[in-house]
Design an enzyme around this catalytic site. Sequence first.
Site, PDB file in Angstrom:
ATOM      1  CG  HIS A   1      44.310  44.439  41.221  1.00 25.47           C
ATOM      2  ND1 HIS A   1      44.836  44.904  42.399  1.00 25.47           N
ATOM      3  CD2 HIS A   1      43.096  44.995  41.110  1.00 25.47           C
ATOM      4  CE1 HIS A   1      43.972  45.733  42.979  1.00 25.47           C
ATOM      5  NE2 HIS A   1      42.898  45.786  42.211  1.00 25.47           N
TER       6      HIS A   1
ATOM      7  CG  ASP B   1      48.020  44.046  43.572  1.00 24.30           C
ATOM      8  OD1 ASP B   1      46.784  43.987  43.434  1.00 24.30           O
ATOM      9  OD2 ASP B   1      48.794  44.512  42.721  1.00 24.30           O
TER      10      ASP B   1
END
Lengths: 456, 142
Positions: free
Chosen positions: B18, B16
């Site tokens: 983000h 991930d």
Amino acid sequence: MKEVKFLVDLGSTFTKVVVVDLASEKVICRVQGPSTVDTDVMIGLREAIQKAKSEAGITSIDREDALASSSAAGGLRMVCIGLVPDLSLKAGTEAALGAGAKLVGSYSYELTKDEMAEIEAISPEVILLAGGTDGGNESVVLHNAKMLASSKINAVIVVACNKGAQDRVRSILENGGKKVKLAKNVMPEIGKIEVSSCREAIRDVFVKNIVRAKGIERVKEVVKEVLMPTPQAVLNAAKLLSEGVNGEEGLGELMVVDVGGATTDVHSIAEGKVIQDAIYGDLLPEPVVKRTVEGDLGVRHNIDTLLKIGREKGFLDGHDLDVAQSLTRINKLPETPEERCLDMKLARIATQVAVERHVGRIEDWYGPAGRMIVQRGKDLRGINSLIGTGGPIVFAQDPRTVLEGALFDRKRPNLLKPESPRLYLDGDYILYAIGILANLEPEKALRIAKKYLKEI
Amino acid sequence: MEEKKLTIITGTVGQDSHTIGVSLLSRFLRENGFNVVELKGLTPPEDFIKAAKETDAVAILVSSLYGMGEMDLAGFKDKCIEAGLKDVLLYVGGYLKVGRHDWKEDEERFKRLGFDRVYPPEVELDQVLEDLKEDLKKKGKL
């Protein structure tokens, strides 16, 4: 003749002397003779100096004008102790290698009794004790200090741990009768590596303690000072050549490959920044001034490893292996054309593998967000210059072929090797001498280096 | 003498990337007196543990917004215990699973995995700070 300096490398195999004239900024001569560290280091040293004097046409030299580096008597043997292997231990290891040390052991977390016994048996000359970011973990480094304090080791302990624990670590060690040298934390915070203070501390210990401990202090009858371990002299020279000094321009980012009988060293002076849009995959960045040592890639001591790699990669055939039989003696120099040819191939293999281990690499990752590039280590594709040194490169029939082993390979684009650097040869084998001189006369040292490096 | 700041580890786990939410959170915690080690995006679970060990961190705050958190964090508490970090607080927040489902399920699932606090994708920073202080006080660390 104050301007003439004798720059000596007390090596493990050969004692080398480079004579330079600082006034004319010229190398007068370079000689070498067998080292006699096993018997009496003075014999080989006096012989080499005598030979240099007669070649240079100089009748007498002042002790003040002779300076040395040394890799004699096993080099600077160091053990590193850290907390997490990928963090403080790795930072400590980088610092030790950059100080020209020979790493003989590395340990993480709390030392056990068995590990302590192992370190006593290794009997290193210097121990680097790291662990904890500033304000971070204290318990592990305190435990390790206690273990060291009650051990039999008499190494000098360079303490480069969590600032908050440093004073206590020092008292524990000193109360145990150990010699301590303090340095700044080698990893003050996660993702930050601080090697310079540590390297300076190690060099200081080397000059003040190790030369005596190794029984080579008598060389001071002939030379003023043994200033540093030879690998650090080479790294110093590389740094000077790259960065320049006081308006005298350097060569920019560069790499030095030093192939030897026992090891192959690779030095890079380059930021090696993370490729645009890539993610850095390691917890710690690598230092701008980085040295790696491949203890399994010497063309004599480890000829078997090189032959094995050479066969696997298809660089060598059965005939080469026959020729190799005569090259297995450690101080044997190649004589016949066949031996010279094989020696060159071995140097090429050592260069290629050592550089592949030194440089960074990228991997593709496929995740929910699509393709991502993850980089580990330094991107050295863009460096300006690649310099070859060490007997097997310098005296090779075709040094260019050897050095080309260090270049980017389109078939393996994930390895971030130099793409199109200018290639130079340390043809007069003077880089270590430049590194010694760099402390004294940096501008002259740099100009001499630039004059004598041959572009090939 | 200035009181020693407590260290918190933050980052997004696994693949991930983000990081905006976790960057905001890190900044907020820093402004509120904590020492924050930001591991940023694409952090392998083991790296949270390594950083916490080296810094003597009191809490690990993991963000996951791509729905694979459960896979990435399987066995995370066990790894912490193994690494001597039994007392370190573990918080997780984000889109923890793909698809429509009840938030309560996520919370239960991640609490079973050993996380002390589990947050949905939208949460007030003040809420996290308050919880953190309360939990640290309970452990006698604040």
